[in-house]
Design a protein around this motif. Structure first.
Motif, PDB file in Angstrom:
ATOM      1  N   THR A  16      49.531  31.576  43.701  1.00 17.71           N
ATOM      2  CA  THR A  16      48.850  32.641  42.718  1.00 17.71           C
ATOM      3  C   THR A  16      47.881  31.809  42.146  1.00 17.71           C
ATOM      4  OG1 THR A  16      50.975  33.394  42.403  1.00 17.71           O
ATOM      5  CG2 THR A  16      49.499  33.896  40.835  1.00 17.71           C
ATOM      6  N   ALA A  17      48.031  30.564  41.454  1.00 20.19           N
ATOM      7  CA  ALA A  17      47.050  29.854  40.822  1.00 20.19           C
ATOM      8  C   ALA A  17      45.945  29.738  41.857  1.00 20.19           C
ATOM      9  CB  ALA A  17      47.655  28.553  40.416  1.00 20.19           C
ATOM     10  N   SER A  18      46.027  29.570  42.848  1.00 21.33           N
ATOM     11  CA  SER A  18      45.007  29.081  43.989  1.00 21.33           C
ATOM     12  C   SER A  18      44.286  30.389  44.131  1.00 21.33           C
ATOM     13  CB  SER A  18      45.335  28.597  45.191  1.00 21.33           C
ATOM     14  OG  SER A  18      46.035  29.484  45.731  1.00 21.33           O
ATOM     15  N   ASN A  19      44.696  31.825  43.964  1.00 21.89           N
ATOM     16  CA  ASN A  19      44.052  32.833  44.243  1.00 21.89           C
ATOM     17  C   ASN A  19      43.057  33.313  43.020  1.00 21.89           C
ATOM     18  OD1 ASN A  19      45.029  33.408  46.682  1.00 21.89           O
ATOM     19  ND2 ASN A  19      47.006  34.406  46.012  1.00 21.89           N
ATOM     20  N   ARG A  20      43.219  32.407  42.010  1.00 18.49           N
ATOM     21  CA  ARG A  20      42.227  33.001  40.749  1.00 18.49           C
ATOM     22  C   ARG A  20      41.049  32.622  41.127  1.00 18.49           C
ATOM     23  NH1 ARG A  20      45.275  30.670  35.395  1.00 18.49           N
ATOM     24  NH2 ARG A  20      46.796  32.123  35.019  1.00 18.49           N
ATOM     25  N   VAL A  21      40.081  33.469  40.791  1.00 19.06           N
ATOM     26  CA  VAL A  21      38.606  33.443  41.074  1.00 19.06           C
ATOM     27  C   VAL A  21      37.965  32.781  39.869  1.00 19.06           C
ATOM     28  CG1 VAL A  21      36.623  34.649  41.936  1.00 19.06           C
ATOM     29  CG2 VAL A  21      38.782  35.256  42.694  1.00 19.06           C
ATOM     30  N   LYS A  22      37.352  31.596  40.182  1.00 19.76           N
ATOM     31  CA  LYS A  22      36.540  30.959  39.276  1.00 19.76           C
ATOM     32  C   LYS A  22      34.959  31.295  39.274  1.00 19.76           C
ATOM     33  CE  LYS A  22      39.855  27.057  38.819  1.00 19.76           C
ATOM     34  NZ  LYS A  22      39.688  25.517  38.824  1.00 19.76           N
ATOM     35  N   ILE A  23      34.628  32.024  38.247  1.00 22.19           N
ATOM     36  CA  ILE A  23      32.947  32.562  38.561  1.00 22.19           C
ATOM     37  C   ILE A  23      31.814  31.373  38.538  1.00 22.19           C
ATOM     38  CG2 ILE A  23      31.425  34.354  37.649  1.00 22.19           C
ATOM     39  CD1 ILE A  23      33.961  35.656  38.736  1.00 22.19           C
ATOM     40  N   TRP A  24      32.015  30.633  37.396  1.00 24.17           N
ATOM     41  CA  TRP A  24      31.106  29.556  37.197  1.00 24.17           C
ATOM     42  C   TRP A  24      30.714  28.832  38.584  1.00 24.17           C
ATOM     43  CZ3 TRP A  24      26.882  28.475  35.403  1.00 24.17           C
ATOM     44  CH2 TRP A  24      26.174  27.063  35.508  1.00 24.17           C
ATOM     45  N   PRO A  25      31.699  28.375  39.531  1.00 23.56           N
ATOM     46  CA  PRO A  25      31.174  27.492  40.383  1.00 23.56           C
ATOM     47  C   PRO A  25      30.676  28.381  41.636  1.00 23.56           C
ATOM     48  CG  PRO A  25      33.765  26.988  39.978  1.00 23.56           C
ATOM     49  CD  PRO A  25      33.138  28.102  39.163  1.00 23.56           C
ATOM     50  N   ILE A  26      30.594  29.885  41.453  1.00 27.39           N
ATOM     51  CA  ILE A  26      30.001  30.668  42.543  1.00 27.39           C
ATOM     52  C   ILE A  26      28.524  30.588  41.976  1.00 27.39           C
ATOM     53  CG2 ILE A  26      29.693  33.053  43.425  1.00 27.39           C
ATOM     54  CD1 ILE A  26      32.678  33.550  42.713  1.00 27.39           C
ATOM     55  N   SER A  58      52.504  40.623  51.703  1.00 22.22           N
ATOM     56  CA  SER A  58      53.055  40.108  52.649  1.00 22.22           C
ATOM     57  C   SER A  58      54.371  39.355  52.306  1.00 22.22           C
ATOM     58  CB  SER A  58      52.285  38.874  53.520  1.00 22.22           C
ATOM     59  OG  SER A  58      52.744  37.986  54.386  1.00 22.22           O
ATOM     60  N   LYS A  59      54.402  38.649  50.887  1.00 20.10           N
ATOM     61  CA  LYS A  59      55.690  38.216  50.462  1.00 20.10           C
ATOM     62  C   LYS A  59      56.665  39.296  50.165  1.00 20.10           C
ATOM     63  CE  LYS A  59      53.533  34.140  48.347  1.00 20.10           C
ATOM     64  NZ  LYS A  59      52.999  33.298  46.992  1.00 20.10           N
ATOM     65  N   GLN A  60      56.222  40.284  49.572  1.00 19.68           N
ATOM     66  CA  GLN A  60      57.224  41.116  49.297  1.00 19.68           C
ATOM     67  C   GLN A  60      57.809  41.905  50.802  1.00 19.68           C
ATOM     68  OE1 GLN A  60      55.084  44.554  47.150  1.00 19.68           O
ATOM     69  NE2 GLN A  60      54.709  43.164  45.472  1.00 19.68           N
ATOM     70  N   GLU A  61      57.060  42.118  51.707  1.00 24.39           N
ATOM     71  CA  GLU A  61      57.633  42.734  52.944  1.00 24.39           C
ATOM     72  C   GLU A  61      58.730  41.416  53.503  1.00 24.39           C
ATOM     73  OE1 GLU A  61      54.434  43.245  55.599  1.00 24.39           O
ATOM     74  OE2 GLU A  61      53.854  45.147  54.626  1.00 24.39           O
ATOM     75  N   SER A  62      58.233  40.305  53.353  1.00 26.68           N
ATOM     76  CA  SER A  62      59.327  39.288  53.785  1.00 26.68           C
ATOM     77  C   SER A  62      60.560  39.180  52.945  1.00 26.68           C
ATOM     78  CB  SER A  62      58.393  37.628  53.555  1.00 26.68           C
ATOM     79  OG  SER A  62      59.369  36.577  53.954  1.00 26.68           O
ATOM     80  N   ILE A  96      40.284  38.790  45.440  1.00 25.46           N
ATOM     81  CA  ILE A  96      41.321  39.896  45.160  1.00 25.46           C
ATOM     82  C   ILE A  96      41.973  40.510  46.069  1.00 25.46           C
ATOM     83  CG2 ILE A  96      41.629  42.016  44.039  1.00 25.46           C
ATOM     84  CD1 ILE A  96      39.411  41.428  42.086  1.00 25.46           C
ATOM     85  N   TYR A  97      41.190  40.732  47.346  1.00 22.07           N
ATOM     86  CA  TYR A  97      41.818  41.721  48.498  1.00 22.07           C
ATOM     87  C   TYR A  97      42.763  40.545  49.158  1.00 22.07           C
ATOM     88  CZ  TYR A  97      42.090  43.367  53.116  1.00 22.07           C
ATOM     89  OH  TYR A  97      42.581  43.817  54.375  1.00 22.07           O
ATOM     90  N   ILE A  98      42.425  39.234  49.422  1.00 23.75           N
ATOM     91  CA  ILE A  98      43.322  38.389  50.132  1.00 23.75           C
ATOM     92  C   ILE A  98      44.521  38.060  49.413  1.00 23.75           C
ATOM     93  CG2 ILE A  98      43.381  35.916  50.707  1.00 23.75           C
ATOM     94  CD1 ILE A  98      40.223  36.176  51.427  1.00 23.75           C
ATOM     95  N   GLY A  99      44.302  38.074  47.892  1.00 25.35           N
ATOM     96  CA  GLY A  99      45.430  37.834  47.089  1.00 25.35           C
ATOM     97  C   GLY A  99      46.458  38.998  47.268  1.00 25.35           C
ATOM     98  N   LYS A 100      45.898  40.291  47.298  1.00 24.51           N
ATOM     99  CA  LYS A 100      46.878  41.458  47.364  1.00 24.51           C
ATOM    100  C   LYS A 100      47.631  41.329  48.854  1.00 24.51           C
ATOM    101  CE  LYS A 100      44.619  44.823  44.592  1.00 24.51           C
ATOM    102  NZ  LYS A 100      43.809  45.988  44.244  1.00 24.51           N
ATOM    103  N   GLN A 101      46.798  41.069  49.733  1.00 22.60           N
ATOM    104  CA  GLN A 101      47.564  40.710  51.199  1.00 22.60           C
ATOM    105  C   GLN A 101      48.501  39.961  51.089  1.00 22.60           C
ATOM    106  OE1 GLN A 101      45.991  44.154  52.131  1.00 22.60           O
ATOM    107  NE2 GLN A 101      46.366  43.054  54.063  1.00 22.60           N
ATOM    108  N   LYS A 102      48.149  38.625  50.497  1.00 20.97           N
ATOM    109  CA  LYS A 102      49.369  37.766  50.219  1.00 20.97           C
ATOM    110  C   LYS A 102      50.671  38.278  49.552  1.00 20.97           C
ATOM    111  CE  LYS A 102      46.942  33.532  50.810  1.00 20.97           C
ATOM    112  NZ  LYS A 102      46.201  32.193  50.106  1.00 20.97           N
TER     113      LYS A 102
END
Length: 389
Positions: free
Chosen positions: A218-228, A166-170, A157-163
């Motif tokens: 965005t799709a890659s930032n989705r967290v999949k719980i089961w693999p963890i 960053s996109k909004q600033e760009s 979630i944190y890395i997604g927000k940072q991205k």
């Protein structure tokens, strides 16, 4: 005053136990640059044997126990695992020079459980003659998995927000530049980039539902719980413990347990403590690569987390009659930090985190503190507060 004197006396007595003696001996051997080496295969075999033994004893106990008695301690174990991660995120993560993603990974490792520390806690309880629920070892996965899942989800979630920021600033910079660009005739040129959110969305690919499709990021930032959860369950330490639990519940392993696993337990544990002492000293060098705050956190966190575990265990003691020994074991697994399954899980789940930070603070500082100070502290506290014997 008598309470404090009695507690300190008991605490100092625990520090002289053979379990901690081998740990300190390992650190001394490594400190003098001895060539003594114990093959990694032997280390893995010892950990497997110890956790199988712990699992078997827990499974045998569960088979004869009332599952309702386990419910509240299990819920508390889940809560503790999650809380530990948030504590690291909001304390260590706010200190100067600390990357938030590293703080989250550190919280995940400290929230996860060390099988060797659990085994050491059980041995010290037995040497003191303190009774505990054998199924208390089964609380391991209830704390371990939620902690690792929480850490990886928070980091994602944190890395997604940072991205996103960053996109909004760009985009904002691009919009500003496009508005400032002027044609030769003195009029603003046509912007090359969308200037409004509506224009930006209108340029995105449209799905069958009529809404813009999500970008690959965005799709890659989705967290999949089961693999963890799957990776955690497939870890060598947790797999061995769960195998022992299953065999203890579904079979009749009492004879092999009493004749083979139980007699070897303390001898194998002493070798494991020697290895951990050597490993802890070797890991100290990793802390030099990162901020000194990790060393401070490694000193404080195990005791703080263990006291949180003791508090929840004490509540369970008042409500359900959870034994003082069980309270100690809940405190011990809360104070421990994963040394086998946790690091590879976090390496895969939070690749942006620095392993030197979370592994160094855990193995070099956290584990020795949990073993040498935490276990005696919680046993002494249980004996002083609840008369655990």
């Amino acid at each position: 005053m008598d309470f404090l004197t009695e507690f300190l006396t008991r605490f100092l007595d625990k520090l002289q136990s053979p379990t901690l003696g081998f740990l300190i001996g390992g650190m001394v051997v490594a400190a003098v640059n001895s060539r003594l080496q114990i093959p990694d295969a032997i280390y893995k075999f010892i950990v497997f044997m110890l956790l199988i033994k712990v699992g078997l004893s827990g499974g045998i106990a569960i088979r004869n126990a009332k599952l309702a008695e386990m419910l509240l301690p299990a819920v508390f174990a889940v809560v503790i695992g999650i809380v530990v991660v948030f504590i690291s995120r909001n304390t260590l993560g706010r200190l100067p020079g600390i990357r938030t993603v590293d703080a989250i990974a550190t919280g995940g490792l400290f929230g996860a459980v060390s099988g060797s520390t659990l085994a050491a806690g059980i041995t010290m309880l037995e040497s003191e003659g303190i009774q505990y629920e054998p199924w208390a070892a089964a609380l391991y996965p209830f704390m371990d998995i939620p902690a690792l899942v929480t850490a990886i989800v928070l980091a994602s979630i944190y890395i997604g927000k940072q991205k996103s920021l960053s996109k909004q600033e760009s985009l904002s910079k691009q919009e500003s530049l496009s508005k400032q660009s002027v044609t030769a005739g003195g009029y603003p040129s046509e912007p090359e980039y969308p200037t409004t959110r509506q224009e930006y969305r209108s340029q995105q690919p449209i799905t069958a539902s009529g809404y813009p499709s999500e970008s690959d990021d965005t799709a890659s930032n989705r967290v999949k719980i089961w693999p963890i959860v799957k990776d955690s369950l497939q870890g060598s330490a947790l797999s061995a413990l769960l195998l022992g639990l299953a065999l203890g519940i579904l079979t009749q392993p009492d004879s092999v347990y009493e004749s083979f696993y139980n007699p070897l337990f303390r001898g194998l544990l002493s070798i494991l403590m020697l290895i951990l002492g050597m490993e802890a000293w070797a890991r100290i060098g990793e802390l030099r690569k990162v901020a000194q705050w990790y060393a401070v956190y490694g000193l404080v966190a195990p005791l703080l987390h263990g006291l949180i575990g003791f508090f929840f265990g004490w509540i369970a003691h008042l409500i359900t009659g959870f034994s003082p020994g069980g309270v100690v074991l809940l405190s011990v697994i809360a104070a421990s930090s994963s040394d086998i399954s946790g690091p590879p899980t976090l390496r895969g789940g939070i690749p942006k985190a620095n392993p030197s930070a979370y592994i160094g603070s855990s193995t070099a500082v956290g584990t020795p503190i949990a073993l040498a100070i935490g276990i005696p502290l919680f046993i002494g506290l249980a004996q002083a507060v609840m008369g655990g014997s």
